[in-house]
Enzyme design. Structure first.
Site, PDB file in Angstrom:
ATOM      1  N   LYS A 266       0.858  -1.185   0.000  1.00  0.00           N
ATOM      2  CA  LYS A 266       0.000   0.000   0.000  1.00  0.00           C
ATOM      3  C   LYS A 266       0.889   1.228   0.000  1.00  0.00           C
ATOM      4  O   LYS A 266       1.824   1.329   0.798  1.00  0.00           O
ATOM      5  CB  LYS A 266      -0.866  -0.010   1.271  1.00  0.00           C
TER       6      LYS A 266
ATOM      7  N   LYS B 190       5.524   3.417   8.282  1.00  0.00           N
ATOM      8  CA  LYS B 190       4.364   4.284   8.446  1.00  0.00           C
ATOM      9  C   LYS B 190       3.080   3.437   8.508  1.00  0.00           C
ATOM     10  O   LYS B 190       2.249   3.605   9.392  1.00  0.00           O
ATOM     11  CB  LYS B 190       4.296   5.224   7.246  1.00  0.00           C
TER      12      LYS B 190
ATOM     13  N   LYS C 239       5.225   1.725  -3.165  1.00  0.00           N
ATOM     14  CA  LYS C 239       5.153   3.086  -3.708  1.00  0.00           C
ATOM     15  C   LYS C 239       5.386   3.000  -5.209  1.00  0.00           C
ATOM     16  O   LYS C 239       6.012   2.043  -5.681  1.00  0.00           O
ATOM     17  CB  LYS C 239       6.251   3.959  -3.070  1.00  0.00           C
TER      18      LYS C 239
ATOM     19  N   ASN D  27      -2.325  19.185  -1.619  1.00  0.00           N
ATOM     20  CA  ASN D  27      -3.315  18.501  -0.782  1.00  0.00           C
ATOM     21  C   ASN D  27      -2.970  18.543   0.705  1.00  0.00           C
ATOM     22  O   ASN D  27      -3.799  18.920   1.538  1.00  0.00           O
ATOM     23  CB  ASN D  27      -3.458  17.048  -1.272  1.00  0.00           C
TER      24      ASN D  27
ATOM     25  N   ASP E 190      -0.309  10.844  -4.488  1.00  0.00           N
ATOM     26  CA  ASP E 190       0.877  11.468  -3.882  1.00  0.00           C
ATOM     27  C   ASP E 190       1.104  12.746  -4.693  1.00  0.00           C
ATOM     28  O   ASP E 190       0.159  13.209  -5.382  1.00  0.00           O
ATOM     29  CB  ASP E 190       2.102  10.532  -3.951  1.00  0.00           C
TER      30      ASP E 190
HETATM   31  P1  NDP Z   1       0.577  17.923  -4.155  1.00  0.00           P
HETATM   32  O1  NDP Z   1       1.041  17.559  -5.519  1.00  0.00           O
HETATM   33  O2  NDP Z   1      -0.863  18.106  -3.902  1.00  0.00           O
HETATM   34  O3  NDP Z   1       1.329  19.252  -3.643  1.00  0.00           O
HETATM   35  C1  NDP Z   1       2.707  19.314  -3.552  1.00  0.00           C
HETATM   36  C2  NDP Z   1       3.103  20.715  -3.137  1.00  0.00           C
HETATM   37  O4  NDP Z   1       4.494  20.768  -2.908  1.00  0.00           O
HETATM   38  C3  NDP Z   1       2.828  21.738  -4.215  1.00  0.00           C
HETATM   39  O5  NDP Z   1       2.587  22.996  -3.636  1.00  0.00           O
HETATM   40  C4  NDP Z   1       4.128  21.737  -5.011  1.00  0.00           C
HETATM   41  O6  NDP Z   1       4.356  22.924  -5.741  1.00  0.00           O
HETATM   42  C5  NDP Z   1       5.143  21.587  -3.895  1.00  0.00           C
HETATM   43  N1  NDP Z   1       6.328  20.879  -4.412  1.00  0.00           N
HETATM   44  C6  NDP Z   1       6.379  19.665  -5.012  1.00  0.00           C
HETATM   45  N2  NDP Z   1       7.630  19.357  -5.377  1.00  0.00           N
HETATM   46  C7  NDP Z   1       8.379  20.412  -5.017  1.00  0.00           C
HETATM   47  C8  NDP Z   1       9.754  20.697  -5.125  1.00  0.00           C
HETATM   48  N3  NDP Z   1      10.618  19.833  -5.699  1.00  0.00           N
HETATM   49  N4  NDP Z   1      10.200  21.886  -4.603  1.00  0.00           N
HETATM   50  C9  NDP Z   1       9.335  22.758  -4.027  1.00  0.00           C
HETATM   51  N5  NDP Z   1       8.016  22.525  -3.906  1.00  0.00           N
HETATM   52  C10 NDP Z   1       7.546  21.386  -4.395  1.00  0.00           C
HETATM   53  O7  NDP Z   1       1.189  16.797  -3.201  1.00  0.00           O
HETATM   54  P2  NDP Z   1       0.755  16.385  -1.731  1.00  0.00           P
HETATM   55  O8  NDP Z   1       0.289  17.578  -0.983  1.00  0.00           O
HETATM   56  O9  NDP Z   1      -0.113  15.202  -1.847  1.00  0.00           O
HETATM   57  O10 NDP Z   1       2.140  15.865  -1.153  1.00  0.00           O
HETATM   58  C11 NDP Z   1       3.059  16.729  -0.458  1.00  0.00           C
HETATM   59  C12 NDP Z   1       4.007  15.886   0.366  1.00  0.00           C
HETATM   60  O11 NDP Z   1       3.268  15.106   1.316  1.00  0.00           O
HETATM   61  C13 NDP Z   1       4.839  14.863  -0.421  1.00  0.00           C
HETATM   62  O12 NDP Z   1       6.099  14.707   0.211  1.00  0.00           O
HETATM   63  C14 NDP Z   1       4.045  13.577  -0.261  1.00  0.00           C
HETATM   64  O13 NDP Z   1       4.831  12.435  -0.433  1.00  0.00           O
HETATM   65  C15 NDP Z   1       3.583  13.727   1.180  1.00  0.00           C
HETATM   66  N6  NDP Z   1       2.433  12.914   1.540  1.00  0.00           N
HETATM   67  C16 NDP Z   1       1.244  13.032   0.866  1.00  0.00           C
HETATM   68  C17 NDP Z   1       0.164  12.268   1.264  1.00  0.00           C
HETATM   69  C18 NDP Z   1      -1.185  12.439   0.651  1.00  0.00           C
HETATM   70  O14 NDP Z   1      -2.134  11.838   1.167  1.00  0.00           O
HETATM   71  N7  NDP Z   1      -1.346  13.231  -0.385  1.00  0.00           N
HETATM   72  C19 NDP Z   1       0.288  11.255   2.334  1.00  0.00           C
HETATM   73  C20 NDP Z   1       1.555  11.285   3.032  1.00  0.00           C
HETATM   74  C21 NDP Z   1       2.586  12.064   2.603  1.00  0.00           C
HETATM   75  P3  NDP Z   1       4.091  22.903  -7.337  1.00  0.00           P
HETATM   76  O15 NDP Z   1       2.608  22.833  -7.497  1.00  0.00           O
HETATM   77  O16 NDP Z   1       4.680  24.180  -7.809  1.00  0.00           O
HETATM   78  O17 NDP Z   1       4.788  21.699  -7.869  1.00  0.00           O
END
Ligand code: NDP
Length: 448
Positions: free
Chosen positions: A93, A117, A129, A243, A169
């Site tokens: 998962k 986790k 993943k 998100n 993700d």
């Molecule tokens: P989203 O794609 O919804 O948002 C990602 C955010 O981070 C955006 O604002 C994006 O900006 C920014 N971002 C992405 N890559 C970079 C980078 N290289 N440098 C600077 N900013 C960056 O993703 P999520 O919110 O789902 O995920 C965010 C983090 O949380 C990740 O590490 C993910 O693995 C982790 N996570 C997510 C879960 C989930 O349920 N969604 C669960 C557990 C962990 P831009 O739009 O400009 O790319």
């Protein structure tokens, strides 16, 4: 810091040799091994059972070609990945990341972290993943759909509701999950809970969208409470505007904090009156625009190009919610010097090892990702349960379960840190508690 336990130090050298050119994966294994030294001393039976050697080697690694045709009729090719890392306690998962930076080492680090986790959630889920170096940004809906269909045409041979259940993700939200689910259903001719994060009309769970951000704040709240603090009246900086960041902002605000900054990969906004989340949601969830456009609605706010500067904004609590290694030692030192006393990770591995050292040197409260952001996968687990019984639970029901799960996760981190003589080190607590459950299962199942 180097490993003192010779057995783990030798094993880490083998992992480095066997996985060249994958620094993020090595970073994740090193961090876990640092925490597991007292376990290796106290549990020679787990060493004898080869658990440590086996847990760093994925059970299966799938890499495939993803061909698709863009709007101009040009053939394009991306690379797809699915790492089925560990199935000792349940089906694999973990989410699917769509981002140009994706390569094998990123997916392996994420899959490895996912093992611990998922174990911490108390739900029966193994670690996996996947993803691709495809960039959904700037692509039309049609291009995203054709990519997702091609990606799933291969992936569907390897996943299933009792085998491997992917989710979202970075870059994979409701739209992408919808296209992938449609293609899976079409090819396999079955309607099953093979993906989580689905739309509410076809098996998705209420509160899944909010789960990671809300869960992060529930975990942080437990950590603050245990140390005589709370979100009430605190200034909070949150990186990202995806998100996780959006729903962390929503919950932190609900708990009485003022969130003053958010970012995207281009830059960050600082609004000393508190972020207007309705504007961010409209820009990011509906219009897919850049965070800079916030100024069109709040010209009094400030926008700065580049991401790193966000950590120079004075705050009490920092919640990095964007991506890996976004807080380095220099940023950590600035945070501490400006009075930040707690940092809780929404993103996966957002702190470099040197940044983590700085947190401990400054006695900051540190909530590690694999515990603090486990709310997303926990509610994905609850989505699987609802799909299996073909029922859907209310928002309140799911949210209450999430709250309890996050409370329990904090408790296990806290208790494990005490039991192994590292009280208050929730990173060690999370690694140890997450590891032990999987390790016992691996030992009991023999050399497989
Ligand atoms: P989203 O794609 O919804 O948002 C990602 C955010 O981070 C955006 O604002 C994006 O900006 C920014 N971002 C992405 N890559 C970079 C980078 N290289 N440098 C600077 N900013 C960056 O993703 P999520 O919110 O789902 O995920 C965010 C983090 O949380 C990740 O590490 C993910 O693995 C982790 N996570 C997510 C879960 C989930 O349920 N969604 C669960 C557990 C962990 P831009 O739009 O400009 O790319």
């Amino acid at each position: 810091m180097a490993l003192k336990n010779q057995y783990l130090a030798d094993l880490l050298e083998t992992v480095k040799k066997r996985n060249p050119g994958e620094p993020e994966f090595i970073q994740a294994v090193t961090e876990v091994f640092m925490s597991l030294e007292p376990v290796a001393e106290k549990r020679p039976d787990l060493v004898e059972a080869g658990v440590f050697e086996r847990i760093v080697e994925p059970e299966r690694q799938i890499i495939f070609r993803v061909p698709w045709v863009d709007d101009n009729g040009v053939q394009r090719v991306n690379r797809g990945f699915r790492i089925e890392f560990n199935s000792a306690i349940g089906p694999y998962k973990g989410g699917l990341r769509l981002h140009p930076s994706v390569y094998l080492g990123i997916i392996k680090f994420l899959g490895f972290e996912q093992i611990f986790k998922n174990s911490l959630t108390t739900l029966p889920m193994g670690g996996g993943k996947g993803g691709s170096d495809f960039d959904p940004k700037g692509k039309s809906d049609g291009e995203v759909m054709r990519f997702c269909q091609s990606f799933m045409t291969e992936l569907c041979k390897h996943i299933g509701p009792d085998t491997d259940v992917p989710a979202g993700d970075i870059g994979t939200g409701a739209r992408e999950i919808g296209y992938m689910f449609g293609q899976y259903k079409r090819i396999r001719n079955e309607f099953t809970g093979v993906l989580t994060g689905k739309g509410l009309t076809f098996g998705g769970s209420l509160a899944r969208t909010q789960a990671t951000g809300y869960g992060l704040c529930y975990y942080a709240n437990e950590m603050l409470k245990a140390n005589g603090k709370s979100f009430e009246g605190q200034t909070v900086v949150i990186s990202g505007s995806g998100n996780v960041a959006i729903y962390a902002t929503e919950k932190a605000t609900e708990l009485g904090a003022k969130v003053v900054a958010m970012s995207d990969s281009n830059g960050y906004i600082y609004d000393e009156n508190g972020i207007d989340l309705a504007v961010v949601k409209q820009l990011k969830e509906v219009e897919r625009k850049r965070i800079k456009e916030y100024l069109n609605f709040h010209p009094e706010a400030k926008y700065t190009e580049g991401c790193k500067g966000i950590w120079t904004i004075p705050c009490d609590i920092a919640l990095p919610c964007a991506t890996q290694n976004e807080v380095d030692a220099e940023s950590a030192k600035t945070l501490a010097a400006n009075g930040c006393y707690a940092l809780c990770e929404g993103a996966n591995m957002p702190s470099t090892p040197e940044a983590i050292d700085v947190y401990f040197e400054n006695n900051m409260l540190y909530g590690p990702a694999k515990a603090a952001n486990a709310g997303g996968v926990a509610v994905s687990g609850l989505e699987m349960s609802q799909n299996s019984e073909r029922l859907s639970w209310t928002f309140e029901d799911v949210d209450n379960r999430l709250k309890n799960i996050m409370k329990e996760i904090f408790k296990s981190c806290d208790e494990a840190s005490k039991e192994y003589g590292m009280e208050g080190n929730y990173m060690a607590g999370a690694n140890i508690a997450g590891f032990l459950k999987v390790a016992e299962a691996m030992k009991a199942q023999g050399c497989v």
